[in-house]
Design a protein around this motif. Sequence first.
Motif, PDB file in Angstrom:
ATOM      1  N   PHE A   1       0.831  -1.203   0.000  1.00 42.63           N
ATOM      2  CA  PHE A   1       0.000   0.000   0.000  1.00 42.63           C
ATOM      3  C   PHE A   1       0.868   1.257   0.000  1.00 42.63           C
ATOM      4  N   ASP A   2       0.342   2.300  -0.649  1.00 39.67           N
ATOM      5  CA  ASP A   2       1.102   3.532  -0.795  1.00 39.67           C
ATOM      6  C   ASP A   2       1.504   4.151   0.538  1.00 39.67           C
ATOM      7  N   ASP A   3       0.628   4.057   1.559  1.00 39.60           N
ATOM      8  CA  ASP A   3       0.915   4.749   2.815  1.00 39.60           C
ATOM      9  C   ASP A   3       1.686   3.884   3.812  1.00 39.60           C
ATOM     10  N   PHE A   4       2.127   2.698   3.405  1.00 43.68           N
ATOM     11  CA  PHE A   4       3.009   1.924   4.275  1.00 43.68           C
ATOM     12  C   PHE A   4       4.390   2.599   4.293  1.00 43.68           C
ATOM     13  N   PRO A   5       4.904   2.960   5.462  1.00 45.68           N
ATOM     14  CA  PRO A   5       6.257   3.544   5.500  1.00 45.68           C
ATOM     15  C   PRO A   5       7.294   2.530   5.054  1.00 45.68           C
ATOM     16  N   SER A   6       8.300   3.002   4.328  1.00 44.85           N
ATOM     17  CA  SER A   6       9.303   2.102   3.780  1.00 44.85           C
ATOM     18  C   SER A   6      10.683   2.694   3.974  1.00 44.85           C
ATOM     19  N   GLU A   7      11.630   1.852   4.378  1.00 48.94           N
ATOM     20  CA  GLU A   7      12.999   2.306   4.588  1.00 48.94           C
ATOM     21  C   GLU A   7      13.675   2.699   3.282  1.00 48.94           C
ATOM     22  N   SER A   8      13.204   2.165   2.173  1.00 43.73           N
ATOM     23  CA  SER A   8      13.851   2.446   0.895  1.00 43.73           C
ATOM     24  C   SER A   8      13.374   3.737   0.249  1.00 43.73           C
TER      25      SER A   8
ATOM     26  N   HIS B   1       8.650   1.506  -2.445  1.00 50.39           N
ATOM     27  CA  HIS B   1       7.605   0.857  -1.643  1.00 50.39           C
ATOM     28  C   HIS B   1       7.992  -0.607  -1.419  1.00 50.39           C
ATOM     29  N   THR B   2       8.642  -0.850  -0.312  1.00 53.52           N
ATOM     30  CA  THR B   2       9.134  -2.191  -0.001  1.00 53.52           C
ATOM     31  C   THR B   2       8.593  -2.688   1.340  1.00 53.52           C
ATOM     32  N   THR B   3       7.439  -2.206   1.733  1.00 51.79           N
ATOM     33  CA  THR B   3       6.721  -2.746   2.892  1.00 51.79           C
ATOM     34  C   THR B   3       5.393  -3.296   2.395  1.00 51.79           C
ATOM     35  N   ARG B   4       5.099  -4.503   2.777  1.00 51.16           N
ATOM     36  CA  ARG B   4       3.875  -5.153   2.303  1.00 51.16           C
ATOM     37  C   ARG B   4       3.057  -5.683   3.468  1.00 51.16           C
ATOM     38  N   SER B   5       1.835  -6.093   3.128  1.00 48.83           N
ATOM     39  CA  SER B   5       1.019  -6.804   4.103  1.00 48.83           C
ATOM     40  C   SER B   5       1.714  -8.110   4.467  1.00 48.83           C
ATOM     41  N   ALA B   6       1.771  -8.403   5.763  1.00 48.84           N
ATOM     42  CA  ALA B   6       2.424  -9.641   6.197  1.00 48.84           C
ATOM     43  C   ALA B   6       1.643 -10.864   5.732  1.00 48.84           C
ATOM     44  N   ASN B   7       0.336 -10.732   5.641  1.00 50.16           N
ATOM     45  CA  ASN B   7      -0.513 -11.842   5.200  1.00 50.16           C
ATOM     46  C   ASN B   7      -0.705 -11.800   3.691  1.00 50.16           C
TER      47      ASN B   7
END
Length: 500
Positions: A376-383, A396-402
Amino acid sequence: MREGKVGEEQEGSGLGGARRPASRTQSVVAMPRWRRVLLALLVAAAWFGPALLPAPPPPVPTTPPPSPRVIVAYSLESQVQMEQRVPVPCSPPPPPPRAAPAWQQTARHAHLYSAHYDVRLPTHHYVRIVAMLEGHDNGSFFCQVWFGGQPLVMEALEADMWVSSWDREDPASLYRPVLLSCPIPRERSVLGDWPSGVSVARKPCDVARSMLVIAPPPSHPPRDFAVCVKGMDFPREDISRRLVEWLELNRLLGADEFFMYVYGVHPNIKKVLDRYSRAGVVKVVPLKLPGKQPNSPAGRSRFLRTHLWQKRRNEVVPYNDCFYRNLYAHRYVLPLDVDEVIVPTSGRTWRDVLAGLEPRLLDGFASLSVRNAYFFDDFPSESASRFPAHMHVLRHTTRSANFSPADEAVKSFVSTRWALTVFNHYALRTVDPAVGRSVVLDTAVAQLNHYKASCSPLMVHDCHSNFLKYRVDDGVVLRFADELMARVDPVLRELGLLPR
């Protein structure tokens, strides 16, 4: 009550309806205690024993079971034989040919899009026609297959390219996607002729309105992967930079060619499509809606937003046209949206993914499906701070864990060897009834990266509880970062789309 009454009559009656003598009951009462206990144990053993004892071993077969190969061959042969039709002797005049794909209307609300020749079964060929019917149309269709100046006429087979249980509206008010198949007799199939076109009529010898042109087979050997994109409708939204990144990432992963079906797009998107079309990477296919559905740009966009279930039915048409266009040109087609990427998690390319699979999967299923994960666009990402703003995927390198359930939201490598019809997610029907429709690959092999702004209104509750609540860092695409940026930036600079 009736069963209880019958039981009472049987208990109190003997032959001829006479009452049983009371002395019999009395003799039971006077039975010694040890005999009564023994009788009770015997009754209990007879009643409960079968449930307590282990099941007996199955009987040893006296003859070996039939070979699976015999069963498979028989089922396919039976299907082919059931599909054969006797040609009708008549000579209607040839109608004017029209290049496919383009909507052509026959009598009684039938709309034809494109026609293709299917020679996957060596001795039984078919003409496949991608079409849509209005409402519940139960009438027959006849194919006039043109081999030169004399048509071969036979009744068409009809197969839905939709599953009725998906409907949320009255099907009578909707357009229904179908595949019309014209079975070519064995004696004609073995000749190896290639038809020039096909006409469709309600009666076998009617004069048809038009002829769908059947393209000849490609001159080159089949390549690996074609990507199919349903009707693009972005008249105001400019996704041109993200589209370049998406195209180049899919090319790195193994895409040989893209087939982009277009309703209407922003001028910058058109610049991107034209550029890749000139390079021979993208085939742009203009697309319209059939029948009375609107085709003015504003009216069509509004219709597609507000008529969800008809929109989804419409999407099946370009996917099946794309599949049959690539029947001999590519081994697999991938129906994808421009916010989705199938990313290998073991290996680097799609070819690596398939090379690592067991032959029973490649030979036994018409589609190899990959599970969905939301980025998702609003997931914070370290990259995010490491890459420029126009590199959306890399930032955007954070995703839903499920992951989504294995039977939902998958996307697939669809085999042009085995599939008969497809829709957005996997094959709906197979050429051979012994071949499975779809198998879901393990996420340790590949995953579907789905880049969305937010939760869809249709999945808000499930999205919040399963996908927004739990998240994990996933930089699986970062191994492509340097090569991807080296490809994207020159294209954006060339098109004047690189941010300053």
